[in-house]
Design an enzyme around this catalytic site. Structure first.
Site, mmCIF file in Angstrom:
data_model
loop_
_atom_site.group_PDB
_atom_site.id
_atom_site.type_symbol
_atom_site.label_atom_id
_atom_site.label_comp_id
_atom_site.label_asym_id
_atom_site.label_seq_id
_atom_site.Cartn_x
_atom_site.Cartn_y
_atom_site.Cartn_z
ATOM 1 N N ASP A 252 44.116 116.910 -1.586
ATOM 2 C CA ASP A 252 45.236 117.275 -0.849
ATOM 3 C C ASP A 252 45.947 116.191 -0.054
ATOM 4 O O ASP A 252 45.315 115.086 -0.178
ATOM 5 C CB ASP A 252 44.919 118.351 0.220
ATOM 6 C CG ASP A 252 45.002 119.745 -0.281
ATOM 7 O OD1 ASP A 252 45.440 119.952 -1.405
ATOM 8 O OD2 ASP A 252 44.217 120.673 0.528
ATOM 9 N N LYS A 274 49.793 119.772 -0.171
ATOM 10 C CA LYS A 274 50.562 120.601 0.426
ATOM 11 C C LYS A 274 50.852 120.304 2.118
ATOM 12 O O LYS A 274 50.017 120.312 2.810
ATOM 13 C CB LYS A 274 49.931 122.036 0.325
ATOM 14 C CG LYS A 274 49.710 122.503 -1.194
ATOM 15 C CD LYS A 274 49.112 124.064 -1.092
ATOM 16 C CE LYS A 274 48.108 124.298 -0.352
ATOM 17 N NZ LYS A 274 47.706 125.551 -0.157
#
Length: 719
Positions: A252, A274
């Site tokens: 991530d 994200k």
């Protein structure tokens, strides 16, 4: 400089060795296990070379026609530097790999320290920095190799066609080979046919090649690992172990990129970051990706910031994996509500102030203002409230809390920390929090903390030191060694650093007549070093001239005394097992010269081993005092810019006079508002020739001295 390792097939290839002495014999012995067709050209050839199996001899001097037909590689090992240089030039012109004994500058490849056991071959090189270190790691590697390695490798080689024909997927095939290798290593010998079949689904081995449906028996796995909320060393030991042994990393945003380097080089790295408003992949796509990768037999690490199960949607990923029958595990990480608050010196609970902590998402779907349905009840809680993903809703959060009865004077904080691109913290009362946050310009990601603990500051001296140079931008010039020291020290104090001009060491051949050293008959003298680079260059060259130099340095250096300009140079000397006899209290050429004049006897020779760009100050003072001085340039600097234009800088550091010259040739000028910092008086004199604006000079000739000088300047300015 590191050299790129390559493994070349030399079986039945012609290799030309020019020279017939001990160096040529040593090179021949290194090459012979690889099946070469050796050709030796030299007027005089040792018996050990002449009787070497399969050798072809030419008892004469080298001529250019010896390069026809073209050899696979050439070794120049004659006693004539000019002949070796001629061979090197001819080979470079014809793009023939060439190694010139004792002269790395003329080489296109170096001989590594070799470890060879059957098909296993490893080459260890330090780029000429330390043959001793290469030999040390060679010995350690030899100790690690198991008995029977050659037989194990031969067995694995025999399986390759079989498994390759049966398993078309390359990643799955790699997993099979890894499992077979691990089993063979654990046993210490090749597996039997029955043992091998335990790792495969299908028919017995005589039928396996015909059955294309064979698949690896063991399934893959997924580890959901929390990377913590800051630097890479906040990950757990279990998480790091799994990361180092995976085949795929799915990661991530806000992950310290150093963690990605911890995964095996062969591991695939897949970014699914994200951030608020930006999604590289949907959650459903991520879930399916993990399932697909695991079903293909791969060990997958899902690397997530903070803790996977705290608003990290790790629970959704685990449920999807369990529903698909995938073996999965979760490894906790330090969650941001606790870690980021602690980084700012705020404990989330504290005796007499807060007996509970409540972590709330401010990004709830299908509710008014995106806040939880029972939001107003939070105002009545006496513990610490921490809101995640709520910076864009800060005004709504504070207004709703106050409207629901929370005291407007309640201490509160907004903190952006960890790996956030713009770390900053704001502390204010609940009623003033929005305005103060807007004044500072906080950007996501950030946590919002409300409660009495927000008034506490438990930062340590170490934490506070990280703020000493916060917001200061420092440009650095110089070699990698000194630049890295400066960058690490400055970044630890909160500064932003940029390497704007890189310098590389180019070693120069020593022109001094060293025959007295080789016979151990040298008269009493002083070797003087003014930099760690000079120390390294000297010992590399001497070790290259005589393989026994380092091992028998006490004999070679009998009667020699050593002087260094400062502790960093003295430390470099100590790595070779030698303590400096002299180091001045103040690290300048003038003080070094004064110390030598006091300590040396009139009849002792002074040999300076230093940069070709060094100023004449040191030898001139010594010669004026009546000493015989040999000033030997042992290395030079080659500098190149890291960017086409100079960025905006508060400080710009210089660590050599040559670096200043190269800088001005590239950039032309330095903005007046940029404060320059020189490593010492010699560098300062060079800068004074270019710059009229006042600048700073470090009293210590070291990276640490430069950092101290910047800190003193900030203190003097009252900032």
């Amino acid at each position: 400089m590191p050299y790129f390792p390559m493994f070349v097939n030399l079986k039945d290839k012609p290799v030309l060795i020019v020279g017939g002495g001990t160096v040529a014999l040593r090179k021949l012995r290194k090459l012979s296990p690889y099946g070469i067709r050796p050709i030796v050209v030299a007027p005089d050839i040792l018996h050990g070379i002449a009787t070497f199996p399969g050798i072809r001899l030419k008892r004469r001097s080298f001529v250019a026609s010896d390069l026809h037909p073209r050899p696979a590689l050439v070794v120049a090992a004659t006693d004539s530097q000019e002949t070796n240089r001629q061979i090197s030039l001819l080979c470079h012109k014809r793009h023939i790999p060439v190694n010139v004994a004792d002269d790395p500058a003329l080489c296109s490849f170096l001989f590594p320290a070799l470890v060879q056991e059957g098909s296993f071959s490893a080459g260890i090189s330090t780029g000429g920095a330390s043959p001793t270190a290469a030999a040390y790691f060679k010995e350690r590697m030899q100790e690690l190799l198991p008995e029977g390695l050659d037989g194990l490798l031969t067995w694995l080689e025999s399986l390759r066609p079989l498994v390759k024909a049966a398993i078309t997927d390359q990643r799955k095939r790699g997993v099979v080979f890894r499992k077979l290798f691990d089993a063979g290593m654990a046993k210490g010998a090749p597996l039997t046919q029955a043992e091998t079949e335990q790792y495969l689904i299908g028919m017995p081995s005589d039928s396996i090649a015909k059955d294309k449906s064979i698949a690896y028996k063991a399934p893959g796995s997924v580890a959901l690992i929390g990377a913590g909320c800051g630097k890479s060393d906040l990950i757990t030991m279990r998480g790091l172990r799994l990361l180092r042994d995976c085949q795929v990393v799915v990661y991530d945003d806000l992950i310290d990129n150093t963690l990605l380097d911890a995964a095996p080089e062969s591991a695939e790295r897949i970014y699914v970051g994200k951030r608020n408003g930006v999604h590289a992949a949907s959650q459903d796509e991520i879930n399916q990706m993990l399932i697909t990768l695991a079903r293909s037999g791969l060990n997958v690490v899902r690397l997530k910031g903070g803790d996977p199960y705290l608003f990290g949607r790790g629970g959704e990923e685990m449920m999807a994996l369990k529903a698909a029958g995938i073996f999965a595990q979760e490894v906790p990480g330090i969650p941001s509500p606790i870690g980021i608050a602690a980084e700012a010196g705020i404990p989330v609970t504290h005796r007499g102030i807060s007996h509970s902590v409540h972590i709330v998402t401010a990004h709830t779907a299908d509710t008014k203002e995106g806040l939880p349905e029972d939001f107003d009840a939070l105002a009545k809680l006496s513990g610490t409230l921490i809101f995640l993903m709520g910076l864009t809703r800060l005004s709504a959060i504070t207004d709703r809390l106050i409207a629901a009865g929370k005291d407007p004077n309640t201490p509160a904080a907004v903190i952006s920390g960890g790996n956030a691109p713009n770390p900053v913290q704001v502390r204010a009362s609940l009623s003033r929090l929005v305005q103060e946050t807007e004044n500072v310009g906080v950007s996501a990601p950030a946590i919002i903390l409300v409660g009495g603990v927000a008034a506490i500051d438990l930062t340590t001296d170490i934490d506070k030191s990280k703020k000493l140079l916060h917001g200061i931008r420092v440009g650095i010039t110089g070699t990698q060694e000194i630049a890295e020291k400066q960058m690490l020290a400055l970044q630890a104090l909160g500064a932003e650093t940029e390497w704007v001009m890189r310098s590389a060491i180019k070693e120069l051949p020593i022109t001094y007549d060293w025959h007295i050293w080789e016979n151990g008959e040298n008269n009493s003298c002083w070797l003087v070093f003014t930099s760690a680079n000079g120390v390294k260059a000297f010992f590399r060259q001497r070790a290259g001239k005589d393989m026994d130099f380092l091992a028998q340095k006490e004999i070679f250096l009998q009667g020699v005394k050593f002087a260094v300009i400062g502790p960093a140079t003295g430390e470099a000397l100590s790595r070779y097992g030698i303590s400096a006899d002299l180091c001045p209290d103040i690290y300048t050429s003038e003080n070094l010269a004064a110390a030598i004049i006091t300590a040396a006897r009139p009849e002792e020779q002074i040999i300076l081993l230093r940069s070709a760009l060094a100023t004449p100050t040191l030898p001139e003072i010594l010669q004026a005092a009546g000493f015989a001085v040999e000033d030997i340039p042992i290395y030079d600097l080659e500098s190149k810019p890291c960017a086409a234009s100079l960025p905006k800088l508060d400080y710009l550091t210089f660590s050599s006079a040559g670096g200043i010259k190269a800088f001005y040739e590239q950039f032309g000028a330095i903005p007046e508002e940029t404060c320059c910092v020189c490593i010492g008086s010699v560098t300062a004199k060079a800068l004074a020739q270019y710059r009229d604006v006042p600048f700073l000079t470090s009293l210590e000739i070291s990276a640490e001295g430069i950092v101290k000088t910047i800190l003193h300047d900030r203190e003097a300015r009252g900032v």
